[in-house]
Design a protein around this motif. Structure first.
Motif, short mmCIF file in Angstrom:
data_model
loop_
_atom_site.label_atom_id
_atom_site.label_comp_id
_atom_site.label_asym_id
_atom_site.label_seq_id
_atom_site.Cartn_x
_atom_site.Cartn_y
_atom_site.Cartn_z
N VAL A 150 0.87 -1.17 0.00
CA VAL A 150 0.00 0.00 0.00
C VAL A 150 0.91 1.22 0.00
O VAL A 150 1.62 1.47 0.97
CB VAL A 150 -0.94 0.02 1.24
CG1 VAL A 150 -1.73 1.32 1.29
CG2 VAL A 150 -1.87 -1.18 1.21
N GLU A 151 0.92 1.95 -1.11
CA GLU A 151 1.75 3.16 -1.22
C GLU A 151 0.90 4.40 -1.36
O GLU A 151 1.35 5.41 -1.88
CB GLU A 151 2.70 3.02 -2.41
CG GLU A 151 3.73 1.91 -2.21
CD GLU A 151 4.75 1.82 -3.32
OE1 GLU A 151 4.57 2.46 -4.37
OE2 GLU A 151 5.74 1.08 -3.13
N THR A 152 -0.36 4.33 -0.87
CA THR A 152 -1.29 5.44 -1.05
C THR A 152 -1.64 6.13 0.27
O THR A 152 -2.59 6.91 0.32
CB THR A 152 -2.58 4.92 -1.72
OG1 THR A 152 -3.05 3.76 -1.00
CG2 THR A 152 -2.34 4.56 -3.17
N VAL A 153 -0.87 5.88 1.34
CA VAL A 153 -1.13 6.54 2.61
C VAL A 153 -0.99 8.05 2.42
O VAL A 153 -0.10 8.52 1.71
CB VAL A 153 -0.19 6.02 3.72
CG1 VAL A 153 -0.36 6.81 5.01
CG2 VAL A 153 -0.43 4.54 3.96
N ASP A 154 -1.90 8.80 3.03
CA ASP A 154 -1.99 10.26 2.94
C ASP A 154 -2.52 10.74 1.60
O ASP A 154 -2.49 11.94 1.31
CB ASP A 154 -0.65 10.95 3.25
CG ASP A 154 -0.19 10.67 4.68
OD1 ASP A 154 -1.06 10.53 5.57
OD2 ASP A 154 1.03 10.58 4.89
N GLU A 155 -3.02 9.84 0.77
CA GLU A 155 -3.62 10.23 -0.51
C GLU A 155 -5.14 10.12 -0.41
O GLU A 155 -5.67 9.24 0.25
CB GLU A 155 -3.14 9.33 -1.65
CG GLU A 155 -1.69 9.52 -2.03
CD GLU A 155 -1.28 8.66 -3.21
OE1 GLU A 155 -2.14 8.34 -4.06
OE2 GLU A 155 -0.10 8.29 -3.27
N ALA A 156 -5.83 11.05 -1.08
CA ALA A 156 -7.28 10.98 -1.20
C ALA A 156 -7.62 10.27 -2.51
O ALA A 156 -7.13 10.65 -3.57
CB ALA A 156 -7.88 12.37 -1.19
N LEU A 157 -8.40 9.21 -2.40
CA LEU A 157 -8.78 8.41 -3.57
C LEU A 157 -10.29 8.31 -3.65
O LEU A 157 -11.00 8.43 -2.64
CB LEU A 157 -8.18 7.01 -3.48
CG LEU A 157 -6.67 6.88 -3.42
CD1 LEU A 157 -6.27 5.43 -3.20
CD2 LEU A 157 -6.02 7.43 -4.68
N ASP A 158 -10.78 8.05 -4.85
CA ASP A 158 -12.20 7.83 -5.05
C ASP A 158 -12.55 6.37 -4.86
O ASP A 158 -11.70 5.49 -5.03
CB ASP A 158 -12.61 8.27 -6.46
CG ASP A 158 -12.54 9.77 -6.66
OD1 ASP A 158 -12.74 10.51 -5.68
OD2 ASP A 158 -12.28 10.20 -7.80
N LYS A 159 -13.80 6.14 -4.55
CA LYS A 159 -14.32 4.78 -4.43
C LYS A 159 -13.95 3.98 -5.68
O LYS A 159 -13.99 4.51 -6.78
CB LYS A 159 -15.84 4.85 -4.27
CG LYS A 159 -16.52 3.53 -4.17
CD LYS A 159 -18.02 3.76 -4.03
CE LYS A 159 -18.70 2.46 -3.83
NZ LYS A 159 -19.51 2.03 -4.92
N ASP A 160 -13.57 2.74 -5.49
CA ASP A 160 -13.21 1.79 -6.55
C ASP A 160 -11.84 2.02 -7.17
O ASP A 160 -11.44 1.28 -8.06
CB ASP A 160 -14.28 1.73 -7.67
CG ASP A 160 -15.62 1.22 -7.15
OD1 ASP A 160 -15.62 0.39 -6.21
OD2 ASP A 160 -16.66 1.65 -7.68
N GLU A 161 -11.08 3.03 -6.71
CA GLU A 161 -9.71 3.19 -7.19
C GLU A 161 -8.82 2.16 -6.50
O GLU A 161 -9.10 1.71 -5.38
CB GLU A 161 -9.17 4.60 -6.89
CG GLU A 161 -9.65 5.65 -7.87
CD GLU A 161 -8.84 6.92 -7.75
OE1 GLU A 161 -7.73 6.97 -8.32
OE2 GLU A 161 -9.31 7.86 -7.07
N VAL A 162 -7.73 1.78 -7.15
CA VAL A 162 -6.79 0.83 -6.58
C VAL A 162 -5.97 1.53 -5.48
O VAL A 162 -5.37 2.56 -5.73
CB VAL A 162 -5.86 0.26 -7.67
CG1 VAL A 162 -4.78 -0.62 -7.06
CG2 VAL A 162 -6.66 -0.53 -8.70
N PHE A 163 -5.99 0.96 -4.28
CA PHE A 163 -5.20 1.54 -3.18
C PHE A 163 -3.96 0.73 -2.86
O PHE A 163 -3.10 1.16 -2.11
CB PHE A 163 -6.05 1.76 -1.92
CG PHE A 163 -6.45 0.50 -1.18
CD1 PHE A 163 -5.58 -0.11 -0.28
CD2 PHE A 163 -7.70 -0.06 -1.36
CE1 PHE A 163 -5.94 -1.25 0.42
CE2 PHE A 163 -8.08 -1.20 -0.66
CZ PHE A 163 -7.21 -1.79 0.23
N GLY A 164 -3.83 -0.46 -3.44
CA GLY A 164 -2.67 -1.30 -3.18
C GLY A 164 -2.82 -2.64 -3.87
O GLY A 164 -3.73 -2.83 -4.68
#
Length: 126
Positions: free
Chosen positions: A43-57
């Motif tokens: 998981v390299e998305t800590v502190d990022e704002a993402l939309d529903k259904d986006e890949v977080f890791g």
């Protein structure tokens, strides 16, 4: 197969536990069983704002690598760093110590789109 009644679920086999405006997310018992022995969680998305259904890791098992999809829009505020040293925890305790991320939810109305335990059981044929 363990499908706790107190959680919400996605069609992509993530589970969600909500406390206030923070969601804890992991993969279901069904998903870890299908993947087999999990050897790495990224998981390299800590502190990022993402939309529903986006890949977080991603989660890597002996036989495959699978994307992890964010069940609710928001900012990823925490990664379960214990998975770096013990990714197999996702296999042994997917709903407990095997949780993956915490998300500060930006749109609570999306919670209504998640499956309850009966809906998830129907999805996986349990």
């Amino acid at each position: 197969m363990n499908i706790p009644a107190n959680l919400k679920y996605t069609k992509d086999h993530e589970w969600v536990s909500i406390e206030g405006d923070v969601a804890t997310v992991g993969i279901t018992d069904f998903a870890q069983g299908e993947l087999g022995d999990i050897v790495y969680v990224e998981v390299e998305t800590v502190d990022e704002a993402l939309d529903k259904d986006e890949v977080f890791g991603t989660v890597e098992a002996v036989k495959t690598v699978s994307d992890l999809f964010l069940p609710l829009s928001g900012e990823i505020i925490e990664f379960n760093e214990s998975l770096e040293d013990a990714p197999e925890t996702v296999n042994s305790d997917p709903y407990g110590d095997g949780w993956m991320i915490k998300v500060k939810i930006s749109d609570t109305s999306e919670v209504e789109e998640l499956l309850d335990d009966a809906g998830y059981k129907a999805l996986v044929g349990a």
